[in-house]
Motif scaffolding. Structure first.
Motif, PDB file in Angstrom:
ATOM      1  N   THR A 215      -3.124   0.594   6.755  1.00  0.00           N
ATOM      2  CA  THR A 215      -3.215   2.040   6.940  1.00  0.00           C
ATOM      3  C   THR A 215      -2.942   2.805   5.651  1.00  0.00           C
ATOM      4  N   VAL A 216      -1.966   2.340   4.851  1.00  0.00           N
ATOM      5  CA  VAL A 216      -1.641   3.054   3.619  1.00  0.00           C
ATOM      6  C   VAL A 216      -2.710   2.823   2.557  1.00  0.00           C
ATOM      7  N   THR A 217      -3.300   1.624   2.533  1.00  0.00           N
ATOM      8  CA  THR A 217      -4.416   1.397   1.610  1.00  0.00           C
ATOM      9  C   THR A 217      -5.551   2.362   1.911  1.00  0.00           C
ATOM     10  N   MET A 218      -5.868   2.546   3.185  1.00  0.00           N
ATOM     11  CA  MET A 218      -6.926   3.492   3.550  1.00  0.00           C
ATOM     12  C   MET A 218      -6.506   4.945   3.301  1.00  0.00           C
ATOM     13  N   PHE A 219      -5.218   5.227   3.435  1.00  0.00           N
ATOM     14  CA  PHE A 219      -4.716   6.557   3.079  1.00  0.00           C
ATOM     15  C   PHE A 219      -5.013   6.850   1.612  1.00  0.00           C
ATOM     16  N   PHE A 220      -4.642   5.926   0.746  1.00  0.00           N
ATOM     17  CA  PHE A 220      -4.849   6.150  -0.686  1.00  0.00           C
ATOM     18  C   PHE A 220      -6.331   6.115  -1.057  1.00  0.00           C
ATOM     19  N   GLN A 221      -7.142   5.335  -0.323  1.00  0.00           N
ATOM     20  CA  GLN A 221      -8.578   5.337  -0.623  1.00  0.00           C
ATOM     21  C   GLN A 221      -9.151   6.738  -0.462  1.00  0.00           C
ATOM     22  N   GLN A 222      -8.770   7.429   0.616  1.00  0.00           N
ATOM     23  CA  GLN A 222      -9.305   8.773   0.845  1.00  0.00           C
ATOM     24  C   GLN A 222      -8.664   9.812  -0.068  1.00  0.00           C
ATOM     25  N   TRP A 223      -7.375   9.624  -0.393  1.00  0.00           N
ATOM     26  CA  TRP A 223      -6.692  10.617  -1.226  1.00  0.00           C
ATOM     27  C   TRP A 223      -6.877  10.381  -2.718  1.00  0.00           C
ATOM     28  N   THR A 224      -7.760   9.442  -3.069  1.00  0.00           N
ATOM     29  CA  THR A 224      -8.261   9.436  -4.444  1.00  0.00           C
ATOM     30  C   THR A 224      -9.113  10.667  -4.700  1.00  0.00           C
ATOM     31  N   GLY A 225      -9.585  11.282  -3.613  1.00  0.00           N
ATOM     32  CA  GLY A 225     -10.446  12.459  -3.729  1.00  0.00           C
ATOM     33  C   GLY A 225     -11.927  12.125  -3.721  1.00  0.00           C
ATOM     34  N   ILE A 226     -12.281  10.897  -3.369  1.00  0.00           N
ATOM     35  CA  ILE A 226     -13.684  10.508  -3.436  1.00  0.00           C
ATOM     36  C   ILE A 226     -14.547  11.362  -2.519  1.00  0.00           C
ATOM     37  N   ASN A 227     -14.088  11.616  -1.311  1.00  0.00           N
ATOM     38  CA  ASN A 227     -14.927  12.403  -0.409  1.00  0.00           C
ATOM     39  C   ASN A 227     -14.844  13.890  -0.694  1.00  0.00           C
ATOM     40  N   ALA A 228     -13.823  14.321  -1.405  1.00  0.00           N
ATOM     41  CA  ALA A 228     -13.842  15.690  -1.926  1.00  0.00           C
ATOM     42  C   ALA A 228     -15.009  15.840  -2.890  1.00  0.00           C
ATOM     43  N   ILE A 229     -15.247  14.788  -3.706  1.00  0.00           N
ATOM     44  CA  ILE A 229     -16.381  14.799  -4.628  1.00  0.00           C
ATOM     45  C   ILE A 229     -17.691  14.734  -3.858  1.00  0.00           C
TER      46      ILE A 229
ATOM     47  N   PRO B 200      -9.732  -7.923  14.935  1.00  0.00           N
ATOM     48  CA  PRO B 200     -10.532  -6.760  15.326  1.00  0.00           C
ATOM     49  C   PRO B 200      -9.706  -5.501  15.518  1.00  0.00           C
ATOM     50  N   TYR B 201      -8.489  -5.672  16.056  1.00  0.00           N
ATOM     51  CA  TYR B 201      -7.654  -4.508  16.319  1.00  0.00           C
ATOM     52  C   TYR B 201      -7.028  -3.981  15.030  1.00  0.00           C
ATOM     53  N   GLY B 202      -6.694  -4.889  14.109  1.00  0.00           N
ATOM     54  CA  GLY B 202      -6.164  -4.463  12.819  1.00  0.00           C
ATOM     55  C   GLY B 202      -7.191  -3.703  12.003  1.00  0.00           C
ATOM     56  N   ILE B 203      -8.434  -4.199  12.008  1.00  0.00           N
ATOM     57  CA  ILE B 203      -9.504  -3.498  11.285  1.00  0.00           C
ATOM     58  C   ILE B 203      -9.750  -2.133  11.907  1.00  0.00           C
ATOM     59  N   ALA B 204      -9.727  -2.062  13.244  1.00  0.00           N
ATOM     60  CA  ALA B 204      -9.916  -0.779  13.921  1.00  0.00           C
ATOM     61  C   ALA B 204      -8.827   0.216  13.537  1.00  0.00           C
ATOM     62  N   LEU B 205      -7.590  -0.277  13.404  1.00  0.00           N
ATOM     63  CA  LEU B 205      -6.489   0.599  13.011  1.00  0.00           C
ATOM     64  C   LEU B 205      -6.685   1.108  11.595  1.00  0.00           C
TER      65      LEU B 205
ATOM     66  N   ASN C 298      -8.660   5.541   7.897  1.00  0.00           N
ATOM     67  CA  ASN C 298      -9.673   5.991   6.952  1.00  0.00           C
ATOM     68  C   ASN C 298     -10.322   7.287   7.411  1.00  0.00           C
ATOM     69  N   TRP C 299     -10.796   7.305   8.661  1.00  0.00           N
ATOM     70  CA  TRP C 299     -11.506   8.487   9.154  1.00  0.00           C
ATOM     71  C   TRP C 299     -10.589   9.701   9.319  1.00  0.00           C
ATOM     72  N   MET C 300      -9.353   9.483   9.762  1.00  0.00           N
ATOM     73  CA  MET C 300      -8.453  10.616   9.942  1.00  0.00           C
ATOM     74  C   MET C 300      -8.099  11.247   8.601  1.00  0.00           C
ATOM     75  N   ASN C 301      -7.813  10.430   7.591  1.00  0.00           N
ATOM     76  CA  ASN C 301      -7.533  10.977   6.270  1.00  0.00           C
ATOM     77  C   ASN C 301      -8.785  11.591   5.648  1.00  0.00           C
ATOM     78  N   ASN C 302      -9.939  11.006   5.954  1.00  0.00           N
ATOM     79  CA  ASN C 302     -11.211  11.580   5.537  1.00  0.00           C
ATOM     80  C   ASN C 302     -11.360  13.001   6.082  1.00  0.00           C
ATOM     81  N   PHE C 303     -11.021  13.160   7.360  1.00  0.00           N
ATOM     82  CA  PHE C 303     -11.076  14.476   8.004  1.00  0.00           C
ATOM     83  C   PHE C 303     -10.141  15.472   7.310  1.00  0.00           C
ATOM     84  N   ILE C 304      -8.923  15.050   7.009  1.00  0.00           N
ATOM     85  CA  ILE C 304      -7.947  15.953   6.388  1.00  0.00           C
ATOM     86  C   ILE C 304      -8.408  16.366   4.993  1.00  0.00           C
TER      87      ILE C 304
END
Length: 594
Positions: free
Chosen positions: A328-342, A460-465, A470-476
């Protein structure tokens, strides 16, 4: 969701060696030996293309004069056509909120309806969302765009989970890795195509007040092209053989598998692969029986509850919780690199860096797509050689450095861009370098890490988590970026830069290197010693039950140090393999077509 991977035991290696001897070499060239498999690869690319195109297309639309005129109260100043930043954030990020919701029901649909029908349902959902958006010209404008993007996001989020699962299950093992690479490349290809379509349609009717509504309607309508191709193609695709086996439709599964491989049903390769599929299904059922005995019957209600109960179980032990933190934290930092802001606001960002012409800013945005696409190629080819951890760390350092340089340039020149155009272009180049660093590192590697760290029964459940994070931080990120760019200006890049450096520190301190590790070694890393051995013993049991050990023994292959399997082979002198069901009415469903 069901796992699609395997184990790394000596027995599995022996089975893999025999299968490869029968099917030929692995890699992208293997796709060319079977047109049906190649068609599946292209089909996988359509799913990724749809996802990537949808991610990138709205950034250019937001800057178009005709679109702004249509958005009513979302425009703060009608004279200058200036967006209300908060409402603009909602307009962009509502898709990610829909995608987050889509990931929540994707596992349920894929298990109950089948992967095939779940894809068709989500294509229909996606098309409905696009139609609502494109008919906004004759209806309530911003409300239709907002609602349509949420519905479209539901389809995108669910497809982003189900399409790779389907293709991984239906593809022969020797090309599965190539499909993963093609899927990632197709996402970045979709982003690149959307940016250049935006650039081209921006000139329909001119770029000023006379701009035609087709300038923004056409890019949105073109989303329907890959969606319709995806849905049409699914009508001719078979069910997943693994899903058929898991739901007791074994004769049909064998026929589908033989047709996909263009071999007789009693061919050794079909027998071997069918036994592996059956073993994997039985392994999952045994794991479900042990971990969630009250949910082992695959009713719709139990499958729905399982998605949440299984994810909740990941928080109940310290070793599993450590994996939750990494994912979850890896995906948090992936989105907060700002890639989708770009990706979402690139034209707005380039305008803020001194590119006053909308056409020029869209042109610079198009280069972003090209840079990311090209940068992804070496990651797909060499990540197994370089390792995950160093790639993530160096990528984060590169991105964070680009952010800080952009912040310094903006702080010094934000009120004098017309007389300091070279500084503006220097900042633009830093944005391009930023997406290059993301393309080879956090883009593919973050997903690789969150898929590798889980025990097979929890994967499967870990990947879903992780995907949910990823998507929630993407939204934020999509929601807050416009307000940050307006209120913090250059501070936005400092903020993203510091978080990106924080991602490098997190990987350095808390994320283990997962390159080439077995399940047992993963257990040692995360402190759950014995879990993999327990799963390994369960694999031995199901291998014996489905006759897979006998198939390998018949081929005369060495299974190395797997003592339990070797002893079993010595005891079983007579090889009894389940014979294929013939097309004489034994199957209770119509045969799938391809």
């Amino acid at each position: 969701m069901a796992p699609v991977g395997g184990t790394a035991t000596e027995f599995e290696a022996a089975a893999l060696a025999r299968r490869q001897a029968l099917s030929g070499s692995s890699g992208p060239l293997a796709l060319l030996r079977n047109l049906r498999v190649f068609g599946i690869a292209c089909f996988a690319c359509l799913g990724g293309l749809l996802y990537g195109y949808n991610q990138g297309v709205f950034s250019g639309v937001l800057t178009m004069t005709a679109f702004k005129k249509h958005m009513g109260s979302y425009i703060e100043d009608e004279a200058t056509l200036t967006w209300n930043d908060s409402k603009q954030g909602w307009l962009v990020s509502i898709l990610e909120l829909g995608a987050w919701f889509g990931t929540m029901y994707s596992g349920f649909l894929a298990e109950i309806l089948s992967r095939k029908y779940a894809i068709l349902v989500n294509v229909a959902i996606f098309i409905i969302g696009v139609v609502i958006q494109t008919t906004a010209i004759t209806s309530s404008g911003h409300s239709s765009i907002l609602g349509g993007r949420f519905i479209t996001g539901m389809g995108v989020g669910s497809l982003s989970m189900i399409v790779p699962m389907y293709n991984a299950e239906i593809a022969p093992p020797e090309v599965r890795g190539a499909l993963v690479g093609l899927q990632q490349l197709s996402i970045t290809l979709g982003i690149m195509i959307s940016f250049w379509i935006d650039y081209g349609t921006n000139f329909i009717g001119g770029t000023g007040n006379g701009q035609h509504n087709g300038a923004w309607l056409l890019p949105l309508c073109l989303q329907l092209v890959p969606a319709i191709l995806l849905g049409s193609g699914m009508l001719f695709m078979p069910f997943s053989p693994r899903w058929l086996v898991h739901h007791g439709r074994e004769p049909e599964a064998r026929r589908v598998l033989a047709r996909l491989r263009q071999l007789p049903q009693d061919h050794e390769l079909i027998e071997l692969e069918f036994a592996e599929i059956k073993a994997q299904s039985l392994f999952e059922k045994r794991s479900l029986q042990e971990n969630f005995p009250h949910l082992q019957e695959l009713t719709a209600w139990n499958v729905l509850k399982l998605q949440f109960v299984a994810i909740g179980s990941l928080f109940k032990s310290r070793p599993m919780f450590r994996r939750v933190i990494v994912a979850t934290v890896t995906m948090f930092f992936q989105q907060w690199t700002g890639i989708n802001a770009i990706l979402y606001y690139a034209p707005k960002i380039f305008n803020g860096l001194g590119l006053s012409s909308n056409a020029v800013s869209l042109l610079a945005t198009g280069v972003v797509g090209i840079a990311m696409f090209i940068a992804t190629i070496p990651a797909v080819m060499y990540v197994d050689k370089w390792g995950r951890k160093p790639v993530l760390i160096w990528g984060a350092i590169g991105m964070g450095t680009c952010h800080i340089i952009i912040a310094v340039i903006t702080a010094k020149n934000q009120y004098q861009w017309p007389t300091h155009q070279s500084a503006g272009w220097a900042a633009v180049v830093m944005v391009w370098l930023f997406v290059i660093h993301f393309g080879y590192s956090w883009g593919p590697c973050a997903w690789i890490v969150i898929s590798e760290i889980w025990p097979l029964s929890n994967r499967p459940y870990g990947i879903a988590l992780g995907a949910s994070s990823n998507w929630m931080n993407n939204f934020i990120v999509g929601q807050v970026t416009p307000d940050m760019l307006s209120g913090m200006t250059y501070g936005t890049y400092i903020f993203f830069g510091l978080l990106t450096f924080g991602g490098a520190i997190f990987v350095w301190l808390f994320v283990p290197e997962t390159k080439g590790l077995s399940l047992e070694e993963m257990d040692i890393l995360f402190g759950s010693i014995g879990m993999a051995e327990k799963e390994r013993e369960r694999w031995r049991e199901v291998h014996r039950e489905v006759g897979l050990d006998q198939l390998v023994a018949r081929a005369g292959l060495d299974v190395g140090g797997d003592k339990g399997v070797r002893e079993d082979m010595k005891e079983n002198k007579e090889i009894e393999v389940e014979k294929p069901a013939r097309a004489n009415g034994e199957a209770h469903d119509e045969p799938a077509t391809l």
